[in-house]
Structures are given as structure tokens and as C-alpha cells.
Design an enzyme around this catalytic site. Structure first.
Site, PDB file in Angstrom:
ATOM      1  N   THR A   1      -1.566  -6.967  -4.685  1.00 54.05           N
ATOM      2  CA  THR A   1      -0.251  -7.148  -4.073  1.00 54.05           C
ATOM      3  C   THR A   1      -0.320  -7.220  -2.547  1.00 54.05           C
ATOM      4  O   THR A   1      -0.851  -6.311  -1.902  1.00 54.05           O
ATOM      5  CB  THR A   1       0.646  -5.956  -4.469  1.00 54.05           C
ATOM      6  OG1 THR A   1       0.672  -5.887  -5.889  1.00 54.05           O
ATOM      7  CG2 THR A   1       2.046  -6.117  -3.924  1.00 54.05           C
ATOM      8  N   GLU A   2       0.210  -8.308  -1.976  1.00 54.12           N
ATOM      9  CA  GLU A   2       0.305  -8.479  -0.519  1.00 54.12           C
ATOM     10  C   GLU A   2      -1.051  -8.263   0.177  1.00 54.12           C
ATOM     11  O   GLU A   2      -1.112  -7.772   1.296  1.00 54.12           O
ATOM     12  CB  GLU A   2       1.359  -7.536   0.068  1.00 54.12           C
ATOM     13  CG  GLU A   2       2.740  -7.647  -0.591  1.00 54.12           C
ATOM     14  CD  GLU A   2       3.473  -8.940  -0.246  1.00 54.12           C
ATOM     15  OE1 GLU A   2       3.388  -9.372   0.921  1.00 54.12           O
ATOM     16  OE2 GLU A   2       4.123  -9.515  -1.138  1.00 54.12           O
ATOM     17  N   LEU A   3      -2.120  -8.627  -0.537  1.00 51.44           N
ATOM     18  CA  LEU A   3      -3.496  -8.500  -0.033  1.00 51.44           C
ATOM     19  C   LEU A   3      -3.875  -7.068   0.329  1.00 51.44           C
ATOM     20  O   LEU A   3      -4.754  -6.846   1.172  1.00 51.44           O
ATOM     21  CB  LEU A   3      -3.734  -9.426   1.174  1.00 51.44           C
ATOM     22  CG  LEU A   3      -3.582 -10.932   0.934  1.00 51.44           C
ATOM     23  CD1 LEU A   3      -4.119 -11.706   2.142  1.00 51.44           C
ATOM     24  CD2 LEU A   3      -4.313 -11.393  -0.314  1.00 51.44           C
TER      25      LEU A   3
END
Lengths: 398, 447
Positions: free
Chosen positions: A145-147
Site C-alpha cells: 500500500t502506497e509503497l
């Protein structure tokens, strides 16, 4: 040789409705169906459909030399099916070209890795199964998630059969003197690690239409010239990878069609492919192109691609965010003990990281970005509705 | 007898106890034949001539400008709400006058100066004092300015025997009306700046309160507690003060069957989330109770400037989903939250009266109220605890959680009790105040 690795995040959360204390126990639903529908249909019309169409044409035109990668969350796919099935069809067409890689992640785009490893694994498997079912595709690259990334994540991902590559943010404080243009390994050297080149990624994603930016307007020749310059640095014939990672909604939604973003993308591949030393590949192909010993990089602390801090503070900084997420994972545990499948699936929709992003109270320019993406008047409101829903779910578990 | 009454709140236009008090009071005054011309901070310049008890719900209105009134009379409204929307009073208080609509305040001072004045009397000085202090750029101050400006017009247009003004927002209007008409003025103290601020407060408002009370022919205080306060803090002559406790109008069609929202014990704070109301003590109590009884649930119903602080602090204490906020509630929603509550807590730091506990009692909710309140003087079937004694409050709530039958009985008894605290009795006392004021006034004017 420098290869551009395009990766796009495709995600839509299930937004909560304005859920009051007096709604508790009334069985009136948690999600704002009307707004979720209208947002999905709006983004489909402005971004997903026209961008997919454009990229499909480009892939066909360049006969295998233009490639891209997507991560499409489970909540996005569910909402495509509910509100805009033609979007899902157009993604399938893209995947069928063979020039598109699909990336694995948590089904719910959640922060579960930080709170509950078992839940995290379940959500990763759910997503993998979904991608297999919808696209007939086996994911081999993972992005959280979101890097969000740290060393311990790579340990968990390594245990999952099939994942070979992880992608994350090229954070300066970790990279130090190193360049994000090379393929690395995780700290234990068991997985291939790709790092986002945030300057050039953000030139497209955030600055493209910013008239105060000295480089405005961003043209294709200018952008490709910058890329070309990257190859001039001493690289001892090592292949380089320019990882351009961004929200897919950049095209047509964050940057409107009027800004010329579609023209930019339309002409970019041809301009790149004019040069022999530039090309496109997908994340999973990078390890075979890495003609050198890949160095291991350790991420002791968690990083992400969000805000100027590039850490977890967009979701987990203030007490509202922490109280909300702790309450959520407590309840998820209780629901699992009770084996209530319906409540578990509702709680999972609430694990989506956006719910905590809406509660962010950071100031300065990032606050504006949060506000732009929030369906609520204030972080406090977002928190109140979330906690009220938590109370309702708990009452149902009693 | 006819009264020209100035008040800042009246249902459906209400933010706190003042509106509820005025509603019950006016209804009972109408029952004993006292007519009331009501002036509210409406968007348009209107007054409400009330002559029968039903008028408190219908709110018949008259526009001061004949042309506007003709226009208004020609419209047939679908509902009372629609009609009140037209006049501009159904919105939340303090939000109905657009800043841009307000003219400069100097107009008032000017017209006041130009009125015929032979000599500068003590009462003139007080009026001047009130008006001088009514300056500032704040939204509320400007609204009060506008309201005061209008009072002049209303007071000279209407016919009445006595002027009655509620709280400082309306004192300048009441004073102007007395000046214009020569009729006696009664000011009614529901709260002073000391109560509201919990500290020194706004100097301008103190001055307006002082001038209003000194200028008035009689001062009504809503409790002994308040009378004491205005005697000691404003040095108001005790001979001029009368105490009339507030009451509660039990509605005949009131639904008081418990409708639980939460399975566990539900403890309620209901009111403005401001320093005066002690919401921070409520949070402290919640933390202590939840430590021992984690299945309890605490609800904060209302809005106010301490809301954010309270929200963030409750998250910081990790009270999970056990400390909830409703935001602003309309009347119907207030009823629903009361029907869902087991215990009501009013930890006010200073509460001149406090009508909310009476409402909670009417719904059979066991109440814990601050000793620093006027309502504590008139009720017995409640727990009275110092607002700062959060240990004692937490213990009491714990005791009620462990003895639900006793909690129920206490709630039931308090319901019985509140049925006898009637506005009719309060209205009789107010009538007596009117009569004495008029007698004194006539005697003085004769002499």
C-alpha cells in the site's frame, strides 16, 4: 541502456457515509453508495476509459516496445464491477496485449502489514486470487500500500511463493549517495528491489500543470532530454532503470485533460523509442536486465511515497488515526474469533488506508493534498464517522 | 397586560437552555392572559404578537414595514417552517444575519445623540455605558448592534406596558426600549459572563451586564446561586432582585419509552461543549469509569469551541469507540439520545440554572449534576456532586452500573419529580414581578 519502468496505482476506496451516533443499531449501511458510484463513474469517464484507450493504442502502435505495469486494488475492481464494468473490460484488453504487468498487493489497499501479519497475508492471497480470476494473471512483483516498505516486509513477502520483485520509494535518506536508477536487492538479498525516481515521477504527477513551476510547460522533447541526460553519468555499461511510479488518476483526474496530459503521454513513447539507448520494460523484467551484482539495501524504518516526509505520517501520525486503527484491528480480531463472515468483510473494507489518510492533520502543502482527496469537511469529521461505525460493528458483535 | 420581550433564542431557533426557558415561560404567561410581543434576532425586521398559548408554536409574525408585511401576508405558506424560513429564523442562532447586511453601528449612537436631551441623567449614563461597550468587529457583537438598532424602531412603533429583556445580548435593546417608551424594564439573568467564560471573561460584556442590571427597574435571577453571583460580582441591590427558578414543560405527547442504542451502560453529556459546561471533567470521568467498566459508553451530544480539543484528547487517551460525539442535534434527535441514555451528567463549572437536567429527568434518565448550579436548588432525586470531584462522579456512575435496578428507580423518581416543576408556577411569580414593578413605576411617576 536505460529502461523506463512505468507503474500506475489504480485504487478507489469505499468511502463511509456521514454515520452519526443515532445511526448505530439501525442497520442502515456504512458506505456512501451514491458518492462511491458517482466518483467511480466520474473518474472512469475522465481517466480510466480514455487513458486505457490511449495506452492500448500506443502499445499496439509500438508492437511490444512500449510496456507498462499496474497495481489494481480489490476495492477498485469491486467498484468497477458495481458501477462501471466497461473499465474492467478495458483493463482486460490491456493485459491481453502481453505488454502489461499486473502487480500484487493487499486486496484492500490496507495498512495491515503494520498491525496484523496474518491479516496482511490473507489480503495478499485474496488479491492474488482476484487477479488470477479476473485476468488469468499470476503476479510476481509486489508493492505494498502506497509503497510502504521496510526490511521486515521483504521477509514476509519472500515467504510467499511467486514474488520475486518488490517496488518502493527511492527515499533520499535511505539511498544516501546511491542512485535509484539501478536495480537493488532487499537487505537479505533474496528479492529484487526497484526504487521510484521521485523527481521525474512527480514532474508528471504533481507539477505537470503547475504554472509556478519554472519548467512549466513540460513538453515531451524536454522530458525525454532530461531522461537522456541521466544516461550520461558514469554507468560502466550497467543497464539502468528509470522507475516512474504514480497514481493512475494523474491522467485526466489530478491533471485534467485540458492541461495537455493526454497529448504528453501520447507522444512520449515515440520520442523515447527514437533513441537506441532508451526503452521500456516492466518491473518483473528488470532482474534479467540487471547485468551486474545487485547491491542489498536496508530499510530499517518504514518509508512510503506519501507527502514530503515519505514516511507513515500521512496515515499514522495523530492520536485520532492511531485510536481509530487500533480499534479497527481489535474488532477484526474479535470478529474472526466469532467467525462472523459478514462483519469481517465489512471491517476489511474499513482497513483501506484512505480512511486514515482523511484523518490526517498535517499542515502546509500536504494538508491541501489530503483535503483534495477527502470526502469529509475535516479530519475530525472523518474520525467521528469512522469511530461511530466502529461502535456499531462492536454492538453487532456483542 | 402586554409585554415587549426581547430574547436571542426561541424555538425552533435555539442553541441552549435560553430558548427552552423562554418558550415555557411565554406559554404560561399567555395562559394567564399576559400578551407578549416577541422580538427575535430575525433576518427581516419583524415582531411576533403572541396572545394565546398556541401562538408559541405558530409564531404569528408582523413586518414593521407595512409594504413588506403586505407582501408577506399575500404568501400562503405550506408549513410553519416554510413561513419561518421566509422570515429567516429557522437557522441555527448566530448564523442568520449575513455580515454584509449589517450597517455601521455609528448610526445608532448618532440617532441617540440627536434625540432630545435636556440633561444628562444617571440612567442616560448607564445607557451610554452599554452602547459604548457594544463595540467590536466580532460577528456576534455586530449582530447585537443590529438588533439594538432595530429595538428603537420596534419600541416606538408598538404599544405595551412593560419591557422584558433576557441576557446581555438583549439588554441594550431593552434599555433603548425603556428610553424610547418610558415603560419599566425587567431584565432576566439566565447567565452572566462569569458563568460563560469560566474566568475573567469579556470586559465589554461585563459592562453591558452591569449597565443593564443597574438601569432595570427589576432584575430576575434564575436561582439563588445566580442572585448571589450578581450581588457579589456586580454589586446589584438585593432589593431589586427577584428569584424565579426555571421549570420544564412536559409535553403531553412525549414518548418516554426507553429506546436503547447501546447494549451496555450509556452515559450522556448534553449541551454546548464549552468551558462553562465542564466537558473536560466529563472526559476525565469517562476515562476513570472505562478503566473499571470497559463496556460502558460515553456520548457527547452538542457542539462548541472545546469540541476539537475534547475529540483529540479522547483519541489520545485511546478510549477506542467508547467515547462518541454526535455533533449538533435537533430537537427530535435530542429526544432520541435521551431515550437511549442511562445516566446523564452535567459537570458544569458554573450553571446559573441548567434546564437540561430537567429534560433528562423528564425522560427518566438518572442525573448527576454539578453542585455549582441553580437547578440543584429545586430538585432532589438526583446526585449533586462538585464539578471538580471526578473521582466521586466516577464512583457514582460505577455504583449505578453495578445496580441497574436502583438506577432505573432513581430515573423513575426523578421523572415524577420533574412533573411538578411547572412553568405555570414560574409565570405566576413573573406576573407578580410585573405587577409590583408597574405599581412602583406608577407611584414614582405620580410623585
Amino acid at each position: 541502456m536505460l529502461n523506463i519502468v512505468f507503474y500506475f496505482q489504480v485504487h478507489q476506496p469505499y468511502r463511509l457515509r456521514h454515520f452519526n451516533v443515532l445511526d448505530v443499531g439501525r442497520n442502515s449501511g456504512y458506505f456512501d453508495d451514491a458518492s462511491n458510484r458517482s466518483i467511480m463513474q466520474k473518474v472512469a469517464a475522465k481517466c480510466y476509459l480514455p487513458t486505457n484507450q490511449l495506452l492500448l493504442e500506443l502499445i499496439k502502435k509500438h508492437k511490444g516496445s512500449f510496456k507498462i505495469a499496474y497495481s489494481i486494488t480489490g476495492t477498485a475492481i469491486e467498484q468497477f464491477k458495481q458501477y462501471s464494468p466497461e473499465v474492467l473490460d478495458s483493463f482486460k484488453q490491456l493485459v491481453d496485449t502481453g505488454c502489461v504487468e499486473l502487480i500484487g498487493e493487499t486486496y484492500y489497499h490496507s495498512l495491515s502489514f503494520l498491525y496484523d501479519t496474518n491479516e496482511f497475508l490473507e489480503q495478499v492471497y485474496m488479491h492474488r486470487a482476484l487477479i488470477k480470476k479476473e485476468f488469468g494473471y499470476d503476479t510476481t512483483t509486489f508493492r505494498n500500500t502506497e509503497l510502504i516498505y521496510q526490511d521486515t516486509l521483504s521477509d514476509v513477502i519472500y515467504e510467499i511463493e511467486g514474488f520475486k520483485t518488490i517496488i518502493t520509494e527511492g527515499v533520499d535518506r535511505v539511498l544516501d549517495w546511491r542512485s535509484p536508477l539501478y536495480a537493488y536487492k532487499n537487505y537479505s538479498k533474496s528479492l529484487n528491489l526497484l526504487l521510484k525516481y521521485y523527481q521525474l515521477s512527480d514532474d508528471i504527477a504533481f507539477r505537470f500543470s503547475n504554472r509556478d513551476w519554472p519548467e512549466f510547460p513540460l513538453t515531451v522533447p524536454k522530458f525525454v532530454r532530461w531522461i537522456d541526460h541521466l544516461t550520461l553519468s558514469e554507468n560502466q555499461n550497467r543497464n539502468q532503470f528509470l522507475n516512474l511510479f504514480m497514481d493512475y488518476e494523474t491522467f485526466g483526474e489530478h491533471q485534467w485533460a485540458e492541461t495537455g496530459i493526454f497529448d504528453f503521454i501520447k507522444h512520449l513513447p515515440a520520442e523515447v523509442l527514437k533513441r537506441d539507448n532508451l526503452g521500456f520494460i516492466t518491473p518483473c523484467e528488470t532482474s534479467e536486465y540487471a547485468n551486474y551484482q545487485q547491491e542489498g539495501i536496508s530499510f530499517k524504518e518504514a518509508v512510503s511515497w506519501a507527502d514530503a516526509e515519505r514516511d507513515l505520517s500521512a496515515w499514522l501520525e495523530n492520536d485520532m488515526q492511531k485510536n481509530a486503527i487500533e480499534t479497527l484491528y481489535d474488532l477484526l480480531e474479535k470478529a474472526k474469533q466469532k467467525g462472523d463472515a459478514e462483519i469481517i468483510s465489512q471491517l476489511r473494507l474499513l482497513t483501506t488506508s484512505d480512511h486514515f489518510y482523511y484523518m490526517c492533520t498535517k499542515y502546509f502543502q500536504d494538508g491541501d493534498v489530503h483535503k483534495y482527496f477527502s470526502p469529509y469537511d475535516s479530519p475530525d469529521q472523518a474520525y467521528i464517522y469512522f469511530i461511530n461505525v466502529m461502535a456499531d460493528i462492536e454492538e453487532r458483535l456483542l | 397586560m402586554k409585554v415587549l420581550m426581547f430574547t436571542w433564542e426561541f424555538p425552533p431557533f435555539i442553541s441552549g437552555g435560553l430558548g427552552m426557558a423562554c418558550y415555557g415561560m411565554v406559554q404560561s404567561l399567555l395562559k394567564i392572559g399576559i400578551k407578549v410581543d416577541l422580538v427575535l434576532p430575525t433576518r427581516d425586521l419583524v415582531y411576533f404578537p403572541l396572545s394565546i398559548p398556541e401562538d408559541v408554536d405558530n409564531l404569528p409574525a408582523v413586518f414593521i414595514e407595512p409594504k413588506k408585511h403586505k407582501e408577506y401576508s399575500s404568501i400562503s405558506f405550506g408549513s410553519v417552517k416554510e413561513r419561518l424560513d421566509y422570515i429567516g429564523i429557522t437557522k441555527h442562532p448566530e448564523s442568520y444575519i449575513q455580515l454584509g447586511e449589517i450597517k455601521k453601528f455609528f448610526r445608532l449612537s448618532k440617532s441617540y445623540e440627536s434625540s432630545e436631551q435636556v440633561h444628562w441623567t444617571d440612567s442616560d449614563k448607564l445607557l451610554d455605558e452599554a452602547l459604548i461597550n457594544l463595540t467590536g468587529e466580532e460577528d456576534l457583537i455586530r449582530k447585537v448592534q443590529e438588533y439594538t438598532l432595530r429595538a428603537q424602531k420596534v419600541a416606538s412603533t408598538l404599544k405595551y406596558d412593560i419591557v422584558h429583556a433576557h441576557d446581555w445580548l438583549c439588554y441594550p435593546a431593552g434599555m433603548i426600549a425603556r428610553k424610547v417608551s418610558g415603560k419599566p424594564l425587567v431584565v432576566h439573568i439566565h447567565a452572566t459572563e462569569f458563568d460563560r467564560s469560566g474566568g475573567p471573561g469579556d470586559e465589554r460584556i461585563h459592562n453591558i451586564e452591569y449597565a443593564g442590571m443597574m438601569f432595570a427597574d427589576r432584575v430576575i435571577a434564575v436561582s439563588q446561586y445566580t442572585a448571589q453571583m450578581i450581588m457579589s460580582r456586580y454589586i446589584i441591590d438585593s432589593g431589586n432582585i427577584r428569584i424565579v427558578h426555571n421549570a420544564f414543560s412536559v409535553k403531553e405527547d412525549m414518548n418516554d419509552t426507553k429506546q436503547r442504542i447501546f447494549k451496555g451502560p450509556t452515559i450522556l453529556f448534553l449541551g454546548r461543549i464549552t468551558l462553562q459546561k465542564g466537558p473536560d471533567y466529563f472526559l476525565e470521568v469517562a476515562e476513570k469509569v472505562l478503566f473499571k467498566y470497559p463496556h460502558a459508553r460515553f456520548i457527547v451530544a452538542g457542539t462548541g469551541d472545546m469540541g476539537r480539543m475534547l475529540l483529540h484528547r479522547s483519541a489520545q487517551l485511546r478510549l477506542k469507540n467508547r467515547f462518541l460525539f454526535t455533533g449538533f442535534l435537533n430537537r427530535k434527535q435530542v429526544e432520541r439520545i435521551l431515550l437511549a441514555a442511562d445516566v446523564y451528567v452535567m459537570p458544569s463549572v458554573s450553571e446559573p440554572f441548567g434546564i437540561a437536567p430537567l429534560e433528562a429527568m423528564a425522560y427518566g434518565v438518572t442525573s448527576i449534576i454539578s453542585k455549582q448550579s441553580g437547578v440543584a436548588e429545586v430538585v432532589n432525586n438526583v446526585f449533586k456532586i462538585d464539578f471538580w470531584d471526578t473521582d466521586r462522579m466516577a464512583e457514582t456512575i460505577g455504583y449505578l452500573i453495578e445496580n441497574p435496578e436502583l438506577c432505573k428507580k432513581m430515573g423513575h423518581d426523578s421523572k415524577e419529580e420533574v412533573n411538578h416543576i411547572l412553568w405555570d408556577a414560574a409565570a405566576d411569580k413573573i406576573r407578580d414581578v410585573y405587577i409590583h414593578v408597574l405599581e412602583d413605576f406608577l407611584a414614582t411617576n405620580k410623585a
